[in-house]
Enzyme design. Sequence first.
Site, PDB file in Angstrom:
ATOM      1  NE  ARG A   1     -12.221  -3.539  -4.207  1.00  0.00           N
ATOM      2  CZ  ARG A   1     -12.476  -4.829  -3.991  1.00  0.00           C
ATOM      3  NH1 ARG A   1     -13.727  -5.223  -3.871  1.00  0.00           N
ATOM      4  NH2 ARG A   1     -11.511  -5.718  -3.895  1.00  0.00           N
ATOM      5  N   GLY A   2     -16.843   0.637  -0.351  1.00  0.00           N
ATOM      6  CA  GLY A   2     -17.622   1.843  -0.094  1.00  0.00           C
ATOM      7  C   GLY A   2     -18.983   1.874  -0.753  1.00  0.00           C
TER       8      GLY A   2
ATOM      9  CB  SER B   1     -13.534  -5.045   0.339  1.00  0.00           C
ATOM     10  OG  SER B   1     -12.382  -4.383  -0.106  1.00  0.00           O
ATOM     11  N   PRO B   2     -15.544  -5.224   3.506  1.00  0.00           N
ATOM     12  CG  PRO B   2     -15.746  -4.735   5.784  1.00  0.00           C
ATOM     13  CD  PRO B   2     -14.731  -4.808   4.666  1.00  0.00           C
ATOM     14  CG  LEU B   3     -18.544  -1.121   4.737  1.00  0.00           C
ATOM     15  CD1 LEU B   3     -18.176   0.234   5.312  1.00  0.00           C
ATOM     16  CD2 LEU B   3     -19.994  -1.456   5.051  1.00  0.00           C
TER      17      LEU B   3
ATOM     18  CG  HIS C   1      -1.025  -8.682   0.047  1.00  0.00           C
ATOM     19  ND1 HIS C   1      -0.640  -7.366   0.097  1.00  0.00           N
ATOM     20  CD2 HIS C   1      -2.369  -8.656  -0.085  1.00  0.00           C
ATOM     21  CE1 HIS C   1      -1.698  -6.581   0.008  1.00  0.00           C
ATOM     22  NE2 HIS C   1      -2.753  -7.342  -0.118  1.00  0.00           N
TER      23      HIS C   1
ATOM     24  CE1 TYR D   1      -2.979  -3.076   0.392  1.00  0.00           C
ATOM     25  CE2 TYR D   1      -3.160  -2.647   2.748  1.00  0.00           C
ATOM     26  CZ  TYR D   1      -3.472  -3.412   1.646  1.00  0.00           C
ATOM     27  OH  TYR D   1      -4.287  -4.509   1.784  1.00  0.00           O
TER      28      TYR D   1
END
Length: 330
Positions: A209-210, A205-207, A125, A56
């Site tokens: 990616r927004g 990413s439980p949302l 990763h 990142y």
Amino acid sequence: MQIRTLGKNGPQVSALGLGCMGMSDFYGDRDEAESVATIHHALDRGLTLLDTADAYGPHLNEELVGKAIKDRREQAFVATKFGLVRNPAEPLSRGVNGRPEYVRAACEGSLQRLGIETIDLYYQHRVDPNVPIEETVGAMAELVQAGKVRYLGLSEASAATLERASKVHPIAALQSELSLWTRDPEDNGVLDACRRLGIAFVAYSPLGRGFLTGAIRSPDDFDADDYRRSSPRFQGENFTRNLALVDKVKALAADRGCSPAQLALAWVLAQGKDVLAIPGTKKRSRLDENLGALDVTLSSADLAAIEAVFPPEAAAGARYAAASMAHVGR
């Protein structure tokens, strides 16, 4: 704060963690001061699990997390990753490296950037298809023996790879994408393998990616350098179809008296006591909203209603572009 255990007799951490990736990369504008304040606010609220990776930035996110926890190390359970290799000259390029010598070098780099003596949870990763998992995990195990790492994890690994890795050294956590619009771990046997082997499942990413927050209404909502502009699920007809699904989630959340983000996170946490979620945010206000999911208890009727409007495989489009999808599920 709800507490979950990583692996068999492993450490206890907060059920909700903080994904720090977007503070440095991929999601448009960056504000280091607010990001550091968000990490501090997370620790103040009892959130202990901080998730980063050397990819990142690359490297910038580990440096940011290291700065934030400099005087608060005892409050933070630091998870970082190695093995996804990026070329700064080609921002979209991705490579993987699981060679033992690289594992050792990557760990030293992460320790230095984070400013810590021991990494709490060290993930591979992405699995390197050219290096037997036994060799990679063997090198990771040596880091545990040397006191440089406490617990081991894998990210986006297959059930078969988990089985093989666990024979070399206990695996505390498997990190993979899981949300209302990504149910792959339920279908490909990974979640079942985690439970059979006593491995905690950490949902990134439980949302979506927004997207599952309901705040994104158009591709134009993204900054010019936001990678979602080129992500399949945010393109053309896929975007339109997925937006219709999100609107149904918004309606269910309104009936429950919570936000769409809180409903989506509560759904992830309801998948089992061995499931954790690491929603990413770079703002304190969003962090507080996410933590509100801990106050949302979903009944069997609620879960059935969510399943009815957002069944498995309902989302339109692949979760990554083809080149990145080639690195998952190995």
